[in-house]
Design a protein around this motif. Structure first.
Motif, PDB file in Angstrom:
ATOM      1  N   SER A  59     -26.862 -51.711  24.171  1.00  0.00           N
ATOM      2  CA  SER A  59     -28.203 -51.230  23.846  1.00  0.00           C
ATOM      3  C   SER A  59     -29.247 -52.138  24.490  1.00  0.00           C
ATOM      4  N   ILE A  60     -30.228 -51.516  25.139  1.00  0.00           N
ATOM      5  CA  ILE A  60     -31.333 -52.278  25.731  1.00  0.00           C
ATOM      6  C   ILE A  60     -32.607 -52.126  24.904  1.00  0.00           C
ATOM      7  N   GLN A  61     -32.484 -51.575  23.711  1.00  0.00           N
ATOM      8  CA  GLN A  61     -33.630 -51.405  22.813  1.00  0.00           C
ATOM      9  C   GLN A  61     -33.915 -52.711  22.069  1.00  0.00           C
ATOM     10  N   ASN A  62     -35.131 -52.825  21.534  1.00  0.00           N
ATOM     11  CA  ASN A  62     -35.493 -53.998  20.739  1.00  0.00           C
ATOM     12  C   ASN A  62     -34.686 -54.031  19.450  1.00  0.00           C
ATOM     13  N   ARG A  63     -34.269 -55.225  19.074  1.00  0.00           N
ATOM     14  CA  ARG A  63     -33.528 -55.414  17.826  1.00  0.00           C
ATOM     15  C   ARG A  63     -34.179 -56.542  17.022  1.00  0.00           C
ATOM     16  N   SER A  64     -34.064 -56.465  15.736  1.00  0.00           N
ATOM     17  CA  SER A  64     -34.689 -57.472  14.863  1.00  0.00           C
ATOM     18  C   SER A  64     -33.683 -57.983  13.846  1.00  0.00           C
ATOM     19  N   VAL A  65     -33.949 -59.187  13.384  1.00  0.00           N
ATOM     20  CA  VAL A  65     -33.102 -59.790  12.354  1.00  0.00           C
ATOM     21  C   VAL A  65     -33.988 -60.681  11.482  1.00  0.00           C
ATOM     22  N   GLU A  66     -33.746 -60.682  10.196  1.00  0.00           N
ATOM     23  CA  GLU A  66     -34.504 -61.525   9.261  1.00  0.00           C
ATOM     24  C   GLU A  66     -33.761 -62.826   9.009  1.00  0.00           C
ATOM     25  N   ALA A  83     -38.437 -65.627   8.094  1.00  0.00           N
ATOM     26  CA  ALA A  83     -38.921 -65.248   9.409  1.00  0.00           C
ATOM     27  C   ALA A  83     -38.276 -63.944   9.859  1.00  0.00           C
ATOM     28  N   MET A  84     -38.921 -63.325  10.838  1.00  0.00           N
ATOM     29  CA  MET A  84     -38.391 -62.113  11.457  1.00  0.00           C
ATOM     30  C   MET A  84     -38.305 -62.346  12.964  1.00  0.00           C
ATOM     31  N   LEU A  85     -37.092 -62.159  13.509  1.00  0.00           N
ATOM     32  CA  LEU A  85     -36.825 -62.409  14.914  1.00  0.00           C
ATOM     33  C   LEU A  85     -36.690 -61.074  15.639  1.00  0.00           C
ATOM     34  N   LEU A  86     -37.453 -60.901  16.714  1.00  0.00           N
ATOM     35  CA  LEU A  86     -37.390 -59.678  17.517  1.00  0.00           C
ATOM     36  C   LEU A  86     -36.922 -60.049  18.919  1.00  0.00           C
ATOM     37  N   TYR A  87     -35.830 -59.424  19.371  1.00  0.00           N
ATOM     38  CA  TYR A  87     -35.274 -59.765  20.679  1.00  0.00           C
ATOM     39  C   TYR A  87     -34.743 -58.498  21.345  1.00  0.00           C
ATOM     40  N   SER A  88     -34.434 -58.601  22.640  1.00  0.00           N
ATOM     41  CA  SER A  88     -33.913 -57.467  23.396  1.00  0.00           C
ATOM     42  C   SER A  88     -33.191 -57.975  24.631  1.00  0.00           C
ATOM     43  N   VAL A  89     -32.472 -57.066  25.314  1.00  0.00           N
ATOM     44  CA  VAL A  89     -31.849 -57.397  26.591  1.00  0.00           C
ATOM     45  C   VAL A  89     -32.954 -57.695  27.604  1.00  0.00           C
ATOM     46  N   LEU A 110     -22.673 -63.208  18.758  1.00  0.00           N
ATOM     47  CA  LEU A 110     -23.994 -63.330  19.376  1.00  0.00           C
ATOM     48  C   LEU A 110     -25.063 -63.580  18.318  1.00  0.00           C
ATOM     49  N   MET A 111     -25.036 -62.810  17.251  1.00  0.00           N
ATOM     50  CA  MET A 111     -26.040 -62.945  16.203  1.00  0.00           C
ATOM     51  C   MET A 111     -25.979 -64.314  15.556  1.00  0.00           C
ATOM     52  N   GLN A 112     -24.777 -64.815  15.321  1.00  0.00           N
ATOM     53  CA  GLN A 112     -24.626 -66.137  14.716  1.00  0.00           C
ATOM     54  C   GLN A 112     -25.205 -67.218  15.613  1.00  0.00           C
ATOM     55  N   ALA A 113     -24.928 -67.153  16.900  1.00  0.00           N
ATOM     56  CA  ALA A 113     -25.438 -68.146  17.837  1.00  0.00           C
ATOM     57  C   ALA A 113     -26.964 -68.061  17.936  1.00  0.00           C
ATOM     58  N   LEU A 114     -27.498 -66.835  17.972  1.00  0.00           N
ATOM     59  CA  LEU A 114     -28.947 -66.651  18.090  1.00  0.00           C
ATOM     60  C   LEU A 114     -29.670 -67.214  16.871  1.00  0.00           C
ATOM     61  N   ASP A 162     -40.475 -61.786  19.948  1.00  0.00           N
ATOM     62  CA  ASP A 162     -41.445 -62.290  18.971  1.00  0.00           C
ATOM     63  C   ASP A 162     -40.718 -63.004  17.853  1.00  0.00           C
ATOM     64  N   LEU A 163     -41.417 -63.963  17.277  1.00  0.00           N
ATOM     65  CA  LEU A 163     -40.922 -64.679  16.098  1.00  0.00           C
ATOM     66  C   LEU A 163     -42.064 -64.762  15.110  1.00  0.00           C
ATOM     67  N   GLN A 164     -41.908 -64.155  13.964  1.00  0.00           N
ATOM     68  CA  GLN A 164     -42.946 -64.145  12.934  1.00  0.00           C
ATOM     69  C   GLN A 164     -42.489 -64.957  11.731  1.00  0.00           C
ATOM     70  N   LEU A 165     -43.264 -65.968  11.382  1.00  0.00           N
ATOM     71  CA  LEU A 165     -42.998 -66.755  10.177  1.00  0.00           C
ATOM     72  C   LEU A 165     -43.748 -66.109   9.023  1.00  0.00           C
TER      73      LEU A 165
END
Length: 309
Positions: A59-66, A83-89, A110-114, A162-165
């Motif tokens: 997937s090349i779409q934006n993904r987020s993780v809290e 925080a909310m982390l927004l990342y993509s390819v 990947l998620m654990q490392a990120l 993006d990274l939102q605190l």
């Protein structure tokens, strides 16, 4: 006959397995005998049956993780982050897609490392700051994290969007002490404002009182000047009248002391009506009256000389 049907069935399977549909927002990765071969773009794609295999869809779409984690400041205060982390390819190039496909065993790794990379970067930054400074450093923390991990993520084929605190909190005791500090500062500011307001009020009142005194003094000065001018005019008119009366009485061969006697009696009457005392001392001799009459006539004559000039 059966063999023919079997062959047709196999051919159909091979035919349909030669086409692969890639959904919009994803990239397909093709391998040959386990080795990377090429990528497939969104849409209907052809692959060599039985040889080329669809390894994965990326997937090349934006993904987020809290994220929720804890850090410690340089003065040993615990700070809790949400925080909310927004990342993509990073992009759709072959090199990037290869990195995304083969750098990690699966999405979970990947998620654990990120997550651990982002948390470690924030912890390292907060460890150099004091507890009182953390709340005002949101933007600086985000910029620090982006500077630190952008190169790492690019090596993985990803980009931090993006990274939102969203929330920064401390231990309950620290939060309570911070509230007390804020409350005391507010009280101090209110007291200072009240003092300034009182000072301004008193200053304005003093200025107004001073201006009022100046105005009253100027009015009194003008009133005194007018009263003096009025008295002077009155005396001048009296002198003129007495001079005229004295001349007429001299022409009629009458004693001018009658005028002085009349003025003397009028003065006694006025004193008795307006004075608050019980005793009045007056020099009513004829010599004094004649001297006063001469002085008034001299004043009238002096005034006439000045008018002629």
């Amino acid at each position: 006959m059966i063999a023919v049907w079997i062959i047709l069935f196999i051919l159909l399977i091979v035919f349909f397995s030669s086409f692969v549909t890639i959904k919009q927002g994803t990239i397909g990765v093709i391998t040959v005998f386990g080795k990377y071969r090429r990528i497939l773009l969104p849409g209907l794609n052809f692959k060599v049956p039985l040889i080329e295999q669809l390894y994965s869809r990326i997937s090349i779409q934006n993904r987020s993780v809290e994220l929720e984690f804890q850090a410690v400041t340089i003065d040993q205060a615990n700070v809790y982050f949400k925080a909310m982390l927004l990342y993509s390819v990073l992009n759709q190039s072959e090199e990037t897609i290869q990195n995304v496909a083969f750098k990690f065993v699966d999405e979970r790794n990947l998620m654990q490392a990120l997550v651990r990379t982002v948390e470690g970067s924030i912890r390292a930054y907060v460890a150099t700051k004091r507890q009182s400074d953390v709340l005002v450093l949101r933007r600086e923390i985000v910029e620090h994290v982006k500077d630190q991990i952008d190169n790492i993520l690019e090596g993985w084929g990803y980009h931090l969007q993006d990274l939102q605190l969203n929330d920064i909190t401390f231990d309950e005791a620290i939060m309570k002490s911070m509230s007390q500090v804020v409350a005391s500062n507010n009280l101090k500011a209110a007291a200072e404002n009240e003092g300034q307001a009182l000072l301004i009020t008193k200053t304005k009142a003093a200025e107004a009182e001073g201006n009022a005194i100046k105005i009253a003094a100027e009015a009194e000065r003008q009133a005194s000047q007018l009263r003096g001018q009025g008295v002077a005019l009155f005396r001048e008119e009296v002198a003129k009248g007495m001079t005229v009366a004295a001349k007429e009485m001299e022409q009629a061969n009458m004693d001018t002391s009658v005028i002085l006697f009349t003025m003397w009696t009028e003065a006694i009457k006025h004193f008795s009506e307006n004075s608050k005392g019980n005793v009045i001392f007056l020099d009513g001799s004829a010599e004094n009256m004649q001297r006063t009459m001469k002085e008034m006539m001299s004043m009238h004559a002096l005034g006439m000389e000045e008018n002629k000039r």
